[in-house]
Structure formats: C-alpha cells, structure tokens
Design a protein around this motif. Structure first.
Motif, PDB file in Angstrom:
ATOM      1  N   UNK A  55      -7.372 -31.370  64.551  1.00 40.26           N
ATOM      2  CA  UNK A  55      -6.832 -32.279  65.523  1.00 40.26           C
ATOM      3  C   UNK A  55      -5.291 -32.412  65.246  1.00 40.26           C
ATOM      4  N   UNK A  56      -4.829 -32.499  64.021  1.00 42.24           N
ATOM      5  CA  UNK A  56      -3.435 -33.013  63.512  1.00 42.24           C
ATOM      6  C   UNK A  56      -3.045 -31.804  62.725  1.00 42.24           C
ATOM      7  N   UNK A  57      -1.770 -31.550  62.823  1.00 37.33           N
ATOM      8  CA  UNK A  57      -1.191 -30.677  62.138  1.00 37.33           C
ATOM      9  C   UNK A  57      -0.663 -31.163  60.865  1.00 37.33           C
ATOM     10  N   UNK A  58      -1.396 -30.837  59.778  1.00 32.00           N
ATOM     11  CA  UNK A  58      -1.069 -31.421  58.410  1.00 32.00           C
ATOM     12  C   UNK A  58      -1.270 -30.031  57.462  1.00 32.00           C
ATOM     13  N   UNK A  59      -1.036 -30.609  56.279  1.00 33.80           N
ATOM     14  CA  UNK A  59      -1.151 -29.387  55.133  1.00 33.80           C
ATOM     15  C   UNK A  59      -2.315 -29.894  54.335  1.00 33.80           C
ATOM     16  N   UNK A  60      -3.271 -30.796  54.625  1.00 38.42           N
ATOM     17  CA  UNK A  60      -4.367 -31.218  54.068  1.00 38.42           C
ATOM     18  C   UNK A  60      -5.482 -30.413  54.365  1.00 38.42           C
ATOM     19  N   UNK A  61      -6.148 -29.716  53.594  1.00 36.81           N
ATOM     20  CA  UNK A  61      -7.536 -29.256  53.812  1.00 36.81           C
ATOM     21  C   UNK A  61      -8.540 -29.901  54.585  1.00 36.81           C
ATOM     22  N   UNK A  62      -8.684 -31.054  54.398  1.00 33.77           N
ATOM     23  CA  UNK A  62      -9.885 -32.181  54.674  1.00 33.77           C
ATOM     24  C   UNK A  62      -9.536 -32.515  56.146  1.00 33.77           C
ATOM     25  N   UNK A  63      -8.403 -32.195  56.829  1.00 36.16           N
ATOM     26  CA  UNK A  63      -8.232 -32.521  58.214  1.00 36.16           C
ATOM     27  C   UNK A  63      -8.275 -31.646  58.835  1.00 36.16           C
ATOM     28  N   UNK A  64      -9.003 -30.330  58.554  1.00 35.43           N
ATOM     29  CA  UNK A  64      -9.278 -29.307  59.455  1.00 35.43           C
ATOM     30  C   UNK A  64     -10.786 -29.124  59.464  1.00 35.43           C
ATOM     31  N   UNK A  65     -11.230 -29.032  60.861  1.00 33.48           N
ATOM     32  CA  UNK A  65     -12.713 -29.285  60.908  1.00 33.48           C
ATOM     33  C   UNK A  65     -13.395 -27.814  61.185  1.00 33.48           C
ATOM     34  N   UNK A  66     -12.668 -26.892  61.447  1.00 33.10           N
ATOM     35  CA  UNK A  66     -13.265 -25.645  61.778  1.00 33.10           C
ATOM     36  C   UNK A  66     -12.559 -24.413  60.932  1.00 33.10           C
ATOM     37  N   UNK A  67     -13.218 -23.580  60.353  1.00 33.12           N
ATOM     38  CA  UNK A  67     -12.655 -22.318  59.395  1.00 33.12           C
ATOM     39  C   UNK A  67     -13.349 -21.053  59.682  1.00 33.12           C
TER      40      UNK A  67
END
Length: 120
Positions: free
Chosen positions: A98-110
């Motif tokens: 939902x947010x453009x970041x460099x952190x792995x934890x902020x991404x929900x789908x892979x």
C-alpha cells in the motif's frame, strides 16, 4: 488479493543487461517493488515505484544501473537491469504493497521469484 508472476530472469555475462517483468492480477492499484535474495543472505531491497509511477526509490547498489517502471494498462512492472555484476546474482522477487517503501515488511503480496545469474 494480488497475484504476482515474475519473468525475464536468466544467465548473463557481467556487463550485460536483462529486463524483468512482473505481471499482476487482482487488485492492482498498489505500490510495487523489487527485492532480491542471494544464497545465504537476507532478502534486500532493490527498487520501488508508486502507484502512479511518479515516485521511485533505488538501493544505492543499483542506482544508475537499474530502472523500475510500470505500465498500469498492462498491470505490469518492469526492472531494466544494465551493467550487471556478479554480485547482482540472486533470486529477484516482485512485491505489492500500500505504501512505496524500501522495507520488506510493508509489502503484502509477493511473487515466486525469478533467478538472475551474472557470470564473471
């Protein structure tokens, strides 16, 4: 839900180029990113792009060599990789969040990942 499928990986000589693609299905209005993981190492951030494509982030190690882009009409995100080095060898993963970041934890789908191997 978002389904992500990466493609475009392969074997290339140092100094060569590859373009990775990530096709998304389902809800697609997400920030997208590429991460990579080399054997024995943690997954690391490579590049990210906002939903509109107006904001982009890059890891210092790839800045100036890699370019992230997206085609929302095709629900596809790309990673153009140039001047490849042996240390770029890894499995490359596409991610949506939902947010453009460099952190792995902020991404929900892979995605499942695509192998990139750069020979010396």
């Amino acid at each position: 839900q978002v389904q992500l499928v990466e493609s475009g990986g392969g074997l290339v000589q140092a100094g060569g180029s590859l373009r990775l693609s990530c096709a998304a299905s389902g809800r697609t209005y997400y920030a997208m990113a590429w991460f990579r993981q080399a054997p024995g190492k943690e997954r690391e951030f490579v590049a990210a792009i906002s939903t509109s494509g107006g904001t982009k982030y890059y890891a210092n190690s790839v800045k100036g060599r890699f370019a992230i882009s997206r085609d929302n009409a095709k629900n596809t995100v790309y990673l153009q990789m140039t001047s490849l080095r042996p240390e770029d060898t890894a499995v490359y993963y596409c991610a949506a969040g939902r947010v453009v970041t460099a952190r792995t934890a902020t991404y929900d789908f892979w995605g499942q990942g695509t192998q990139v191997t750069v020979s010396a």
